[in-house]
Design an enzyme around this catalytic site. Structure first.
Site, mmCIF file in Angstrom:
data_model
loop_
_atom_site.group_PDB
_atom_site.id
_atom_site.type_symbol
_atom_site.label_atom_id
_atom_site.label_comp_id
_atom_site.label_asym_id
_atom_site.label_seq_id
_atom_site.Cartn_x
_atom_site.Cartn_y
_atom_site.Cartn_z
ATOM 1 N N ASP A 231 -3.950 -12.914 3.816
ATOM 2 C CA ASP A 231 -5.230 -12.472 4.362
ATOM 3 C C ASP A 231 -6.414 -12.856 3.474
ATOM 4 O OD1 ASP A 231 -4.114 -10.666 2.607
ATOM 5 O OD2 ASP A 231 -4.347 -8.913 3.899
ATOM 6 N N HIS B 132 -6.015 -7.534 -0.270
ATOM 7 C CA HIS B 132 -6.224 -6.137 -0.643
ATOM 8 C C HIS B 132 -5.497 -5.796 -1.946
ATOM 9 C CE1 HIS B 132 -6.464 -6.337 3.835
ATOM 10 N NE2 HIS B 132 -7.543 -5.602 3.618
ATOM 11 N N ASP C 243 -2.424 -10.870 -2.148
ATOM 12 C CA ASP C 243 -2.959 -10.350 -0.892
ATOM 13 C C ASP C 243 -4.459 -10.078 -1.060
ATOM 14 O OD1 ASP C 243 -1.724 -8.793 1.762
ATOM 15 O OD2 ASP C 243 -3.558 -7.854 1.017
ATOM 16 N N HIS D 265 0.815 -1.223 0.000
ATOM 17 C CA HIS D 265 0.000 0.000 0.000
ATOM 18 C C HIS D 265 0.851 1.277 0.000
ATOM 19 C CE1 HIS D 265 -3.589 -2.323 0.486
ATOM 20 N NE2 HIS D 265 -3.244 -2.781 1.682
HETATM 21 ZN ZN ZN Z 1 -3.810 -7.241 2.865
#
Ligand code: ZN
Length: 339
Positions: free
Chosen positions: A249, A164, A162, A125
């Site tokens: 995750d 995200h 991931d 991120h």
């Molecule tokens: Zn993540």
């Protein structure tokens, strides 16, 4: 086969003064399981060293690097609603990026076959000019740039599984046709980016591939995305090197996400990637917050890197994923006729 492993006790010193999902126990859970299973002894340790300014600044503004360094002067800072620092964070962040750079260099140079970097803090991120979402420096993006600047690799595939979307990585290479960014992620969800029609810009159009799907996807759907989208594009792109933003995750049971990947599914995805770039493959830990799931998933991935066959996973892909993958294929077909 020779597999490199990055792990450093100093990654554990990055911690929040309150309960936070991204805590040192994550790495301890993974490291402990690999140790107990006898797998660590089969790997060659690659020491983590602090990334240099020059390496970080191929991705990040010098002001961001200075901001992260300055956090070492404070017991605790909150850089955004999700991202904390302590006095040991700046060093851990530099070690994470530097360790991954060196691991990738060892694999690209043929001194190791592949590798796994057990890193904290995570990176995908982190933007050029700001920390975000538990991330300080974008480890994977920094490592990709280092491979290119040393001449060790020209074309790099980044696979981000991931939960995200890796907004920082996507933005780092948005107009860059030499780095192909492929992400599977829950959508709409944090951080908000990663829609299917985000395909890159300028000369980089077609070199960003987003499989943005709703919660509930498991092994069959992820492997379907690999077979229908990632591997055909990957074969055409023909990368010299593959780096995985390896978040766990999307595992079944993760407290932040709604996906259902099993440890075997993660192992099977790792095995599928081995056909690209002559097997020059490095996994770099990102997220993952269920301690049992991340330890078992990391074990499954490492077993494949060490030469065990990919675990069998079964089950037809539900039509929801099929239709969504049809949309991804439609968005990417103009750039990848082999789809
Ligand atoms: Zn993540």
């Amino acid at each position: 086969m020779k597999t490199g492993l990055v792990f450093d006790e100093r990654f554990l010193r990055h911690r929040a003064p309150y309960a936070h999902p991204e805590h040192p126990g994550r790495l301890e859970a993974i490291d402990g399981r690999l140790e107990r299973e006898g797998l660590k002894a089969l790997c060659r340790g690659v020491p983590a060293r602090p990334a240099k300014d020059e390496e970080l600044e191929r991705i990040h503004d010098s002001r961001l690097v200075a901001l992260v360094d300055e956090t070492a002067q404070h017991d605790f800072l909150q850089l955004d609603p999700d991202t904390y620092t302590c006095r040991d964070t700046a060093l851990a962040a530099r070690l994470a990026a530097g360790g991954l750079v060196d691991l990738c260099a060892e694999v690209a140079g043929g001194r190791l076959d592949n590798g796994f970097a057990l890193l904290r803090p995570p990176g995908h991120h982190a933007e050029a000019d700001r920390p975000m979402g538990f991330c300080l420096f974008n480890n994977v993006a920094v490592a990709a740039k280092a491979l290119q600047s040393s001449g060790a690799a020209k074309k790099i595939l980044i696979v981000d599984w991931d939960l995200h979307h890796g907004n920082g990585t996507q933005n780092s290479f948005w107009e860059d046709p030499s780095v192909l960014y492929f992400s599977t992620h829950q959508f709409p969800f944090y951080p908000g980016s990663g829609a299917i029609d985000e395909v890159g810009g300028g000369a980089g159009r077609g070199f960003t591939v987003n499989v943005a799907w709703g919660e509930g996807m498991g092994d069959a759907e992820y492997l379907d995305a690999f077979d229908r989208v990632l591997l055909p594009i990957g074969r055409s792109f023909a990368p010299d090197f593959v780096i995985v933003s390896c978040g766990f995750d999307a595992a079944d049971g993760d407290p932040l996400g709604g996906m259902r990947l099993s440890p075997a599914g993660y192992g099977a995805m790792t095995a599928k990637l081995q056909e690209l770039a002559g097997g020059r493959l490095v996994l770099a830990l990102e997220g993952g917050y269920d301690l049992n799931a991340i330890a078992r998933s990391a074990e499954a991935c490492l077993r494949v890197l060490l030469g065990e066959p990919g675990p069998p996973v079964a089950g037809p892909s539900p039509s929801r994923a099929r239709r969504l993958l049809d949309d991804v294929v439609r968005a990417q077909k103009p750039f990848w006729p082999s789809l």
